[in-house]
Design a protein around this motif. Sequence first.
Motif, PDB file in Angstrom:
ATOM      1  N   ARG A  82       0.626  -1.045  15.155  1.00 53.92           N
ATOM      2  CA  ARG A  82      -0.508  -1.277  14.248  1.00 53.92           C
ATOM      3  C   ARG A  82      -0.085  -2.287  13.180  1.00 53.92           C
ATOM      4  O   ARG A  82       1.104  -2.361  12.824  1.00 53.92           O
ATOM      5  N   SER A 105       4.586   0.090  -5.048  1.00 56.90           N
ATOM      6  CA  SER A 105       5.158   1.279  -4.426  1.00 56.90           C
ATOM      7  C   SER A 105       6.457   1.019  -3.660  1.00 56.90           C
ATOM      8  O   SER A 105       7.455   0.661  -4.263  1.00 56.90           O
ATOM      9  N   HIS A 106       6.432   1.130  -2.323  1.00 55.11           N
ATOM     10  CA  HIS A 106       7.684   1.043  -1.550  1.00 55.11           C
ATOM     11  C   HIS A 106       8.125  -0.403  -1.294  1.00 55.11           C
ATOM     12  O   HIS A 106       9.228  -0.629  -0.814  1.00 55.11           O
ATOM     13  N   SER A 132       0.526  -3.513   9.595  1.00 57.47           N
ATOM     14  CA  SER A 132       0.736  -2.830   8.316  1.00 57.47           C
ATOM     15  C   SER A 132      -0.342  -3.274   7.331  1.00 57.47           C
ATOM     16  O   SER A 132      -0.810  -4.410   7.376  1.00 57.47           O
ATOM     17  N   GLY A 133      -0.709  -2.384   6.431  1.00 54.89           N
ATOM     18  CA  GLY A 133      -1.668  -2.739   5.390  1.00 54.89           C
ATOM     19  C   GLY A 133      -0.982  -2.937   4.046  1.00 54.89           C
ATOM     20  O   GLY A 133      -1.639  -3.007   3.010  1.00 54.89           O
ATOM     21  N   THR A 134       0.347  -3.001   4.058  1.00 56.43           N
ATOM     22  CA  THR A 134       1.056  -3.220   2.789  1.00 56.43           C
ATOM     23  C   THR A 134       2.100  -4.329   2.903  1.00 56.43           C
ATOM     24  O   THR A 134       2.573  -4.832   1.897  1.00 56.43           O
ATOM     25  N   GLU A 136       1.604  12.303   5.433  1.00 55.36           N
ATOM     26  CA  GLU A 136       2.043  11.293   6.377  1.00 55.36           C
ATOM     27  C   GLU A 136       3.518  11.568   6.623  1.00 55.36           C
ATOM     28  O   GLU A 136       4.205  12.108   5.743  1.00 55.36           O
ATOM     29  N   THR A 161      -3.882  -1.014   2.933  1.00 56.30           N
ATOM     30  CA  THR A 161      -3.849   0.443   3.079  1.00 56.30           C
ATOM     31  C   THR A 161      -4.062   1.130   1.726  1.00 56.30           C
ATOM     32  O   THR A 161      -4.699   2.167   1.639  1.00 56.30           O
TER      33      THR A 161
HETATM   34  C1  G16 Z   1       1.005   3.122   1.181  1.00 59.91           C
HETATM   35  C2  G16 Z   1      -0.094   4.090   1.505  1.00 59.91           C
HETATM   36  C3  G16 Z   1       0.397   5.076   2.549  1.00 59.91           C
HETATM   37  C4  G16 Z   1       0.910   4.333   3.765  1.00 59.91           C
HETATM   38  C5  G16 Z   1       1.947   3.284   3.364  1.00 59.91           C
HETATM   39  C6  G16 Z   1       2.334   2.370   4.507  1.00 59.91           C
HETATM   40  O1  G16 Z   1       2.088   3.824   0.650  1.00 59.91           O
HETATM   41  O2  G16 Z   1      -0.491   4.743   0.340  1.00 59.91           O
HETATM   42  O3  G16 Z   1      -0.665   5.918   2.872  1.00 59.91           O
HETATM   43  O4  G16 Z   1       1.485   5.204   4.681  1.00 59.91           O
HETATM   44  O5  G16 Z   1       1.430   2.457   2.348  1.00 59.91           O
HETATM   45  O6  G16 Z   1       1.180   1.707   4.964  1.00 59.91           O
HETATM   46  P1  G16 Z   1       1.233   0.551   6.027  1.00 59.91           P
HETATM   47  O7  G16 Z   1       1.932   1.124   7.222  1.00 59.91           O
HETATM   48  O8  G16 Z   1      -0.191   0.209   6.282  1.00 59.91           O
HETATM   49  O9  G16 Z   1       2.025  -0.573   5.453  1.00 59.91           O
HETATM   50  P2  G16 Z   1       2.825   3.325  -0.658  1.00 59.91           P
HETATM   51  O10 G16 Z   1       3.732   4.457  -0.991  1.00 59.91           O
HETATM   52  O11 G16 Z   1       3.553   2.059  -0.286  1.00 59.91           O
HETATM   53  O12 G16 Z   1       1.724   3.101  -1.647  1.00 59.91           O
END
Ligand code: G16
Length: 534
Positions: A489, A62-63, A491-493, A368, A23
């Motif tokens: 969905r 990040s998170h 996750s992309g993180t 978001e 993501t």
């Molecule tokens: C990143 C993206 C955000 C996204 C979040 C969670 O946030 O920059 O746009 O909402 O990941 O993504 P996913 O649901 O695909 O795991 P951050 O703050 O972790 O960089």
Amino acid sequence: IELVSQKSKLHPKPEGLTLQYGTAGFRTHAKHLDHIMFRMGLLATLRSKKTKSTIGVMVTASHNPEEDNGVKLIDPMGEMVTAAWEGYATQLANAEQDSLLKELKDIIKKEDIDMSEPASVYVGKDTRPSSASLSQAVLDGVSSLGGKTHDYGLVTTPQLHYMVCCCNTHGCYGSPTVEGYYQKLSQAFLQLTQNALNRTDDQKRLLVDGANGIGALKMREMEPFLRSELQVVLSNDGSSGKLNHMCGADYVKVQQKAPQGMNMGVGERCCSFDGDADRIVYYYTDSKGCFHLLDGDKIATLISTYLKELLTQAGLNLQIAVVQTAYANGSSTRYLEDVMKVTVCCTKTGVKHLHHAAQEYDIGVYFEANGHGTVSSLLNNAILQRQSPGKRAVKLLESTINLINQTVGDAISDMLMIEAVLAIRGMSAQDWDAIYTDLPNRQLKVTVCADRRVIDTTDAERRAVSPEGLQDTIDTLVKKYKSARSFVRPSGTEDVVRVYAEADTQESADSLAHEVSLAVYRLAGGIGDEPKPL
Ligand code: G16
């Protein structure tokens, strides 16, 4: 290019390891990332040569938990890199050691890059223990292709986006220093709060949870610039606790409870940053001890209402829209469309998607639900000067535009914006919360044994197209509840499938989220114990 071959041996790729661009870039356990960082240094150098501009590379996860790390690539105007270059990033990241040069040359050829062009890359990092050596790997990558680097060291992600934009606009956006950032934002904030009615010290007080990360450090640095117009009480400042552990914006949003270590008085405004300070959520507890979350949807509503009013007062006929994702609370969408009468559009998760959608409008407010967002606006001083510059609304708009970090979601800038709007309108957190009532909701995670992308989605991630039968099951489950909605969905993180559900009561939202999690577990090959009811 020959130097690359030598240097890359110092950052070898573990054979067979493949990582996907997620993501917000690559993200996984820090131990797998050294070669990725070196290679992203290479890619940023190529991107810089191609665009004849400075490019940014931010080392952060990040998170995610402290053990993880990751990398975010920043394009010339401070936006995320384009989809085509995300593809090149994946190509380079996954090339085995002996084919790295071949893949590099392939990108140079495809993009017709003139290697004699100079290159400049700005690098920043968050406070994770692994970030120091990983950012060194990025610097090595850049220098092995002859690029120049500026290492900003510890900065928030949005600060680095800001620096890149300042550099490429030759200072028009501001001065590319951390001090310049504090000055620009604090001046705008002080100008705006001059328009507030006399505020007591209590009203100027804000409890800030720094997630034990970079945001806490930077908030401390910025405080003197705010001249007591905002009185920050910082908790989770990194002096003892672990990054994002039981604190931070993601924890508060997903758990729907206050972070550890924060001493909240009744009705007091509180907010949480995430690990790289690009997200923010607000909250308070009422006199009955009930926790109230003011998330990205509430922030978008507050800011778009304020902007819409100012535009009318200033006599500006500009189109304003709000961009959300599938996670947006149904009540917020209804309020924005039916009561505020603004255009609302929905994109896939990831600020890169929201940012681009927002740019389709004169003013695009994008958030978001997790608190990641900002405002993208065509408004500039030239437009404002044509509208009787002395007018209060015009002046307010001018300062507002200066306060917003238009490059990307920015917890510090968003926080100052929210504080200024509340002050100008004389609103408390409770007043803000009362604008509309959220539908109760729940987010869960399911781990699956295969690649989590066995779940494929469409319609801005609101419907699953695979595995077969999953969407039909979700549709049947949703029908059992009132005002219900649910989607899943990958996750992309994180290596999980995310499940979201909302309904008329918390019990229903919890029960629906659980039933949908079970469906994912059964149809997409869940691992570990079956999801239990909440
Ligand atoms: C990143 C993206 C955000 C996204 C979040 C969670 O946030 O920059 O746009 O909402 O990941 O993504 P996913 O649901 O695909 O795991 P951050 O703050 O972790 O960089």
